[in-house]
Scaffold this motif. Structure first.
Motif, mmCIF file in Angstrom:
data_model
loop_
_atom_site.group_PDB
_atom_site.id
_atom_site.type_symbol
_atom_site.label_atom_id
_atom_site.label_comp_id
_atom_site.label_asym_id
_atom_site.label_seq_id
_atom_site.Cartn_x
_atom_site.Cartn_y
_atom_site.Cartn_z
ATOM 1 N N PRO A 81 0.884 -1.224 -0.112
ATOM 2 C CA PRO A 81 0.066 -0.035 -0.003
ATOM 3 C C PRO A 81 0.707 1.358 0.015
ATOM 4 O O PRO A 81 2.073 1.356 0.632
ATOM 5 C CB PRO A 81 -0.707 -0.153 1.232
ATOM 6 N N LEU A 82 0.501 2.292 -0.785
ATOM 7 C CA LEU A 82 1.161 3.593 -0.820
ATOM 8 C C LEU A 82 0.843 4.432 0.424
ATOM 9 O O LEU A 82 -0.456 4.575 0.653
ATOM 10 C CB LEU A 82 0.933 4.164 -2.049
ATOM 11 N N GLU A 83 1.879 4.806 1.182
ATOM 12 C CA GLU A 83 1.472 5.688 2.246
ATOM 13 C C GLU A 83 2.346 7.082 1.916
ATOM 14 O O GLU A 83 3.376 7.241 1.455
ATOM 15 C CB GLU A 83 2.155 5.284 3.574
ATOM 16 N N TRP A 84 1.470 8.225 2.014
ATOM 17 C CA TRP A 84 1.774 9.307 1.851
ATOM 18 C C TRP A 84 2.246 9.977 3.123
ATOM 19 O O TRP A 84 1.983 9.904 4.302
ATOM 20 C CB TRP A 84 0.737 10.461 1.456
ATOM 21 N N ARG A 85 3.466 11.019 3.054
ATOM 22 C CA ARG A 85 4.060 11.442 4.085
ATOM 23 C C ARG A 85 3.915 13.027 3.747
ATOM 24 O O ARG A 85 4.088 13.622 2.703
ATOM 25 C CB ARG A 85 5.422 11.007 4.337
#
Length: 318
Positions: free
Chosen positions: A126-130
């Motif tokens: 899963p892509l996680e944004w920071r």
């Protein structure tokens, strides 16, 4: 962060007084965002795009909650371990019976929840944004659009140009290699012209680009340093940000195009018929965009406290 490239700590320190009105030589007043000193201890300014202005308007409207002004709240700086005086912070929320500033942990939780909701995957996970990802995207898009690196460094508050260029790390490795090879060639050919400290003249030229984007039907969204690819045919240009006030003018243009189309058909000017039909379709799309803007809910003023002609025209500390 996406539209200005500012850091998360700078975002959370924004207040109603962070908006500065800058008067162009044409007399038009444009909003600018005054970023308080943070990592580099240097104050700087960023132009507020129409999209960002709309978002900030919504934030102010939400924070006011039908009040006459933004509530005054105190924020705790975890790094300096000090409390700020009561200030009208933009990023605040109602917690029980009191107003509290929004902190980093809440921002991170919101981003995790949003990234999970999108169900976007990258590299099998899963892509996680920071928060810092959006600053990298801003710098990357600016460099790809032709913005000189030293101007990008000025906007982002980077003390070193290599820091700005390192933000291209979000690219695939082969793209990074080609880009760095291109930069190396330019440094060899023109080291004194492209990779040096920003001058006051160059900063004035950068700001002048935004002065020239004002057209009859709205604002041109063309990138800095790029020519007009549509030969100033603004009606057909997808980069035109329409101004609802100019709807009567565009309606006249649309009606005139209809008359020209009929004349071209009567005269057998088939080449001109095709061109006019294309422009008619674009004009109809622009009219529809104007109507959508006029039916949106009412917005609130950003509350810029003063007009200073000198803002943004200096290459020194700010």
């Amino acid at each position: 962060m996406r539209h200005t490239g500012i850091r998360i700590e700078e975002v959370l320190e924004l207040t109603r007084h962070s908006f500065i009105a800058y008067t162009l030589p044409t007399g038009e007043v444009v909003p600018m965002l005054q970023v308080a000193p943070s990592k580099t201890d240097a104050e700087r300014l960023s132009l507020v795009s129409p999209e960002l202005a709309e978002v900030l308007t919504s934030i102010i409207f939400r924070a006011r909650a039908s009040n006459a002004a933004l509530p005054l709240v105190c924020a705790y700086d975890v790094f300096e371990q000090t409390w700020s005086p009561p200030m009208p912070f933009l990023f605040q929320r109602r917690y029980g019976n009191e107003d509290r500033p929004i902190g980093r942990s809440h921002i991170r939780e919101c981003m995790v929840a949003t990234s999970q909701a999108t169900q976007i995957t990258a590299a099998g996970g899963p892509l996680e944004w920071r928060t810092h990802d959006f600053r990298r995207i801003f710098v990357t898009d600016a460099l790809r659009s032709g913005l000189p690196p030293h101007i990008a460094a000025k906007i982002c508050g980077h003390a070193l140009l290599d820091t700005t260029m390192g933000y291209a790390a979000i690219y695939p490795e082969d793209v990074i290699a080609h880009h760095r090879a291109f930069i190396a060639r330019r440094r060899t050919e023109r080291p004194s012209e492209e990779y040096r400290d920003l001058t006051a003249t160059e900063w004035d030229e950068f700001l002048a680009h935004f002065e020239l984007r004002k057209v009859a039907l709205g604002t041109c969204g063309r990138d800095f340093g790029t020519p007009c690819a549509h030969e100033n045919a603004c009606v057909r240009c997808p980069l035109l940000r329409v101004d609802p006030v100019q709807m009567p003018r565009l309606e006249e243009i649309h009606a005139n195009l209809g008359d020209r189309l009929q004349e071209a058909k009567d005269q057998g000017w088939l080449g001109e018929v095709a061109a006019i039909e294309t422009t008619l379709v674009a004009a109809a799309q622009k009219l529809e965009a104007m109507r959508e803007l006029t039916v949106r809910s009412a917005t609130v003023r950003l509350g810029m406290p003063e007009v200073r002609r000198s803002v943004g025209r200096s290459s020194s500390g700010t």
